[in-house]
Design a protein around this motif. Structure first.
Motif, PDB file in Angstrom:
ATOM      1  N   ASP A  88       0.842  -1.197   0.000  1.00 20.83           N
ATOM      2  CA  ASP A  88       0.000   0.000   0.000  1.00 20.83           C
ATOM      3  C   ASP A  88       0.874   1.242   0.000  1.00 20.83           C
ATOM      4  OD1 ASP A  88      -2.543  -1.134   0.008  1.00 20.83           O
ATOM      5  OD2 ASP A  88      -2.477  -1.484   2.168  1.00 20.83           O
ATOM      6  N   GLN A  89       0.429   2.262  -0.719  1.00 20.98           N
ATOM      7  CA  GLN A  89       1.142   3.534  -0.761  1.00 20.98           C
ATOM      8  C   GLN A  89       0.575   4.453   0.315  1.00 20.98           C
ATOM      9  OE1 GLN A  89       1.228   5.267  -4.621  1.00 20.98           O
ATOM     10  NE2 GLN A  89       2.696   6.862  -4.092  1.00 20.98           N
ATOM     11  N   VAL A  90       1.455   4.967   1.155  1.00 21.40           N
ATOM     12  CA  VAL A  90       1.047   5.771   2.301  1.00 21.40           C
ATOM     13  C   VAL A  90       1.753   7.108   2.233  1.00 21.40           C
ATOM     14  CG1 VAL A  90       0.902   5.866   4.818  1.00 21.40           C
ATOM     15  CG2 VAL A  90       0.811   3.657   3.654  1.00 21.40           C
ATOM     16  N   SER A  91       1.019   8.183   2.526  1.00 22.21           N
ATOM     17  CA  SER A  91       1.596   9.523   2.568  1.00 22.21           C
ATOM     18  C   SER A  91       1.634  10.012   4.013  1.00 22.21           C
ATOM     19  CB  SER A  91       0.764  10.487   1.707  1.00 22.21           C
ATOM     20  OG  SER A  91       1.296  11.798   1.784  1.00 22.21           O
ATOM     21  N   LEU A  92       2.833  10.373   4.480  1.00 26.15           N
ATOM     22  CA  LEU A  92       3.026  10.886   5.837  1.00 26.15           C
ATOM     23  C   LEU A  92       3.718  12.235   5.757  1.00 26.15           C
ATOM     24  CD1 LEU A  92       4.318   7.648   7.618  1.00 26.15           C
ATOM     25  CD2 LEU A  92       2.009   8.595   7.729  1.00 26.15           C
ATOM     26  N   SER A  93       2.973  13.302   6.035  1.00 25.18           N
ATOM     27  CA  SER A  93       3.534  14.658   5.993  1.00 25.18           C
ATOM     28  C   SER A  93       4.213  14.946   4.658  1.00 25.18           C
ATOM     29  CB  SER A  93       4.527  14.864   7.143  1.00 25.18           C
ATOM     30  OG  SER A  93       3.904  14.643   8.385  1.00 25.18           O
ATOM     31  N   GLY A  94       3.603  14.485   3.578  1.00 21.20           N
ATOM     32  CA  GLY A  94       4.138  14.748   2.249  1.00 21.20           C
ATOM     33  C   GLY A  94       5.164  13.745   1.780  1.00 21.20           C
ATOM     34  N   GLU A  95       5.557  12.807   2.625  1.00 20.79           N
ATOM     35  CA  GLU A  95       6.543  11.785   2.251  1.00 20.79           C
ATOM     36  C   GLU A  95       5.811  10.488   1.902  1.00 20.79           C
ATOM     37  OE1 GLU A  95      10.061  10.637   1.130  1.00 20.79           O
ATOM     38  OE2 GLU A  95       9.999  12.487   2.304  1.00 20.79           O
ATOM     39  N   GLU A  96       6.115   9.940   0.722  1.00 21.12           N
ATOM     40  CA  GLU A  96       5.442   8.733   0.258  1.00 21.12           C
ATOM     41  C   GLU A  96       6.222   7.485   0.676  1.00 21.12           C
ATOM     42  OE1 GLU A  96       2.524   8.625  -1.247  1.00 21.12           O
ATOM     43  OE2 GLU A  96       2.303  10.809  -1.311  1.00 21.12           O
ATOM     44  N   PHE A  97       5.504   6.503   1.202  1.00 23.25           N
ATOM     45  CA  PHE A  97       6.085   5.220   1.573  1.00 23.25           C
ATOM     46  C   PHE A  97       5.284   4.112   0.897  1.00 23.25           C
ATOM     47  CE2 PHE A  97       7.549   7.942   4.955  1.00 23.25           C
ATOM     48  CZ  PHE A  97       8.780   7.431   5.327  1.00 23.25           C
ATOM     49  N   LEU A  98       5.981   3.067   0.442  1.00 27.25           N
ATOM     50  CA  LEU A  98       5.327   1.891  -0.098  1.00 27.25           C
ATOM     51  C   LEU A  98       5.569   0.755   0.897  1.00 27.25           C
ATOM     52  CD1 LEU A  98       3.726   0.985  -2.605  1.00 27.25           C
ATOM     53  CD2 LEU A  98       5.854   0.040  -3.504  1.00 27.25           C
ATOM     54  N   LEU A  99       4.515   0.357   1.613  1.00 27.67           N
ATOM     55  CA  LEU A  99       4.663  -0.563   2.730  1.00 27.67           C
ATOM     56  C   LEU A  99       3.910  -1.863   2.486  1.00 27.67           C
ATOM     57  CD1 LEU A  99       4.103   1.892   5.736  1.00 27.67           C
ATOM     58  CD2 LEU A  99       6.221   1.392   4.506  1.00 27.67           C
ATOM     59  N   PRO A 100       4.486  -2.994   2.882  1.00 22.91           N
ATOM     60  CA  PRO A 100       3.745  -4.253   2.851  1.00 22.91           C
ATOM     61  C   PRO A 100       2.489  -4.136   3.707  1.00 22.91           C
ATOM     62  CG  PRO A 100       6.076  -4.654   3.232  1.00 22.91           C
ATOM     63  CD  PRO A 100       5.877  -3.180   3.348  1.00 22.91           C
ATOM     64  N   ARG A 101       1.465  -4.894   3.368  1.00 21.69           N
ATOM     65  CA  ARG A 101       0.173  -4.748   4.024  1.00 21.69           C
ATOM     66  C   ARG A 101       0.193  -5.135   5.497  1.00 21.69           C
ATOM     67  NH1 ARG A 101      -4.218  -4.107   1.150  1.00 21.69           N
ATOM     68  NH2 ARG A 101      -5.454  -5.358   2.603  1.00 21.69           N
ATOM     69  N   ARG A 102       1.219  -5.864   5.928  1.00 24.31           N
ATOM     70  CA  ARG A 102       1.290  -6.259   7.335  1.00 24.31           C
ATOM     71  C   ARG A 102       1.688  -5.100   8.243  1.00 24.31           C
ATOM     72  NH1 ARG A 102       6.497 -10.045   8.458  1.00 24.31           N
ATOM     73  NH2 ARG A 102       6.013  -9.463  10.604  1.00 24.31           N
ATOM     74  N   PHE A 103       2.135  -3.959   7.648  1.00 27.63           N
ATOM     75  CA  PHE A 103       2.568  -2.811   8.437  1.00 27.63           C
ATOM     76  C   PHE A 103       1.570  -1.665   8.324  1.00 27.63           C
ATOM     77  CE2 PHE A 103       6.574  -4.946   7.192  1.00 27.63           C
ATOM     78  CZ  PHE A 103       7.007  -5.306   8.465  1.00 27.63           C
ATOM     79  N   GLU A 104       1.216  -1.099   9.452  1.00 25.50           N
ATOM     80  CA  GLU A 104       0.324   0.059   9.531  1.00 25.50           C
ATOM     81  C   GLU A 104       1.147   1.278   9.922  1.00 25.50           C
ATOM     82  OE1 GLU A 104      -3.160   2.229   9.345  1.00 25.50           O
ATOM     83  OE2 GLU A 104      -3.009   0.097   8.951  1.00 25.50           O
ATOM     84  N   ALA A 105       1.312   2.231   9.005  1.00 19.80           N
ATOM     85  CA  ALA A 105       2.132   3.410   9.265  1.00 19.80           C
ATOM     86  C   ALA A 105       1.518   4.264  10.368  1.00 19.80           C
ATOM     87  CB  ALA A 105       2.296   4.232   7.990  1.00 19.80           C
ATOM     88  N   ILE A 106       2.373   4.846  11.198  1.00 18.51           N
ATOM     89  CA  ILE A 106       1.912   5.700  12.300  1.00 18.51           C
ATOM     90  C   ILE A 106       2.242   7.153  12.021  1.00 18.51           C
ATOM     91  CG2 ILE A 106       2.095   6.185  14.762  1.00 18.51           C
ATOM     92  CD1 ILE A 106       2.763   3.250  15.214  1.00 18.51           C
TER      93      ILE A 106
END
Length: 378
Positions: A88-106
């Protein structure tokens, strides 16, 4: 044919066979993106929408909403884009991360810049139920790629409990992602604390244990500072990496002494009152310290303890090895660990070209994830 998410094949109500374990079904269902009650864009998959209505024992119809949104499922982050891919592609404060689905970004870790080649975030491992730190590093710079490959291969060949371990690693578009345990802070965060000799000895012993293992394998660290050493509230310590030193055998003994001098500078910061004894800022180099004043000791310092003063003198003198210093009386409460050794040729990466380093790095990444990242459907 597009690649489908393996999790989808095991969801309750899908057309493929499911596991007989209800607990496993609910756990996998909880990881699916359509369980977020706060996400208005999420929808029930077609296989559920067009499936026959389920009925209870008395013949009444069971609501599909209740079936597709179990109350035990965790809510997902609102900034996480819904996807049926493995990542899943996640945006945190303008920074994009591509994370496996087992991880939930904080959240994005403070101090990382969107314009930098390095960024990090905290996340929750939904499988292990623990917090982790996920870092992403650009591999465009050959020196950075070489250093990251060196760190990953040494993590595999020479694992040590006091050096940060990489539990997951993968590459996406010349960007390396690494996952490691989350630590509470750095030594620089507690340098102002008045620690007891037991705590200082525990911290120093762990640093020396990690460095001794590296020195026994012909590896100099070269980057031991208050900011490159992580620590937990129970004084459990981790070096952030295996260092930045090159792999050449030239002046190796001198580089070993530099490592011990750096440890001596760290120890002195915990044993003495900075304002009274040093009169210098945190950012200044340890070579600026007047060691004659340090070794005299005073009522304002922690060096009235003879063993502490003896250890610091031997660290600065540079005649003892890290293995010898682990047997110093200051560490009488701790046991010197056994160290693993490998042939030096397996730890040397400095002779490889930039392309060879990238190829070898990708071979190492296959040990973490055997699939091809170019096949991942976003």
């Amino acid at each position: 044919m597009p690649r489908r998410n393996p999790l989808w094949l095991r969801l309750p109500g899908s057309s493929s066979p499911t596991s007989s374990s209800t607990t496993e079904e609910l756990r996998l269902a909880a990881l699916s993106p359509y369980n977020n009650p706060n996400d208005e864009t999420s929808s029930i998959p077609d296989s559920l929408e067009h499936s026959p209505a389920k009925t209870s024992d008395d013949g009444s119809e069971i609501s599909r909403a209740n079936f597709s949104s179990p109350t035990s499922s965790p809510s997902r982050s609102p900034n996480k884009k819904v996807s049926w891919s493995l990542f899943d592609q996640v945006s945190l404060s303008g920074e994009e991360f591509l994370l496996p689905r087992r991880f939930e970004a904080i959240e994005l870790i403070p101090g990382t810049s969107t314009r930098s080649t390095y960024a990090a975030c905290t996340a929750t491992d939904l499988l292990e139920s623990e917090n982790v730190t996920i870092r992403k590093i650009s591999l465009q710079d050959p020196a950075t790629a070489r250093m990251e490959y060196r760190n990953i291969i040494l993590c595999r060949l020479l694992p040590h409990p006091n050096i940060l371990k990489i539990s997951e690693a993968y590459e996406v578009d010349s960007t390396l992602y690494t996952v490691s345990e989350q630590m509470d802070g750095r030594l620089s965060d507690i340098v102002e604390e008045r620690l007891t000799h037991f705590v200082v000895a525990k911290i120093t012993h762990q640093v020396l244990a990690a460095v001794a293992m590296m020195h026994q394998n012909g590896i100099a660290h070269g980057d031991l500072t208050l900011n490159t050493i992580y620590v937990n509230t129970d004084a459990e310590l981790r070096l952030s990496s295996y260092g930045k030193s090159d792999d050449s055998s030239e002046h190796l003994n001198e580089r070993y002494r530099d490592d011990l001098l750096s440890i001596g500078a760290i120890v002195s910061r915990f044993l003495m009152n900075e304002e009274e004894m040093f009169k210098f800022s945190k950012s200044r180099n340890h070579k600026d310290i007047d060691w004659r004043v340090v070794l005299q000791g005073s009522s304002d310092s922690g060096l009235l303890d003879f063993n502490a003063r003896s250890l610091l003198f031997q660290l600065l003198e540079g005649r003892q090895t890290a293995c010898d210093l682990l047997r110093h009386p200051y560490f009488k409460s701790f046991r010197a660990p056994q160290h693993q050794t490998v042939e030096r040729k397996h730890t040397v990466v400095g002779q490889k070209t930039s392309d060879e380093v990238l190829d070898k790095l990708r071979e190492e990444l296959q040990r973490f994830n055997p699939f091809n990242m170019s096949e991942i459907m976003l």
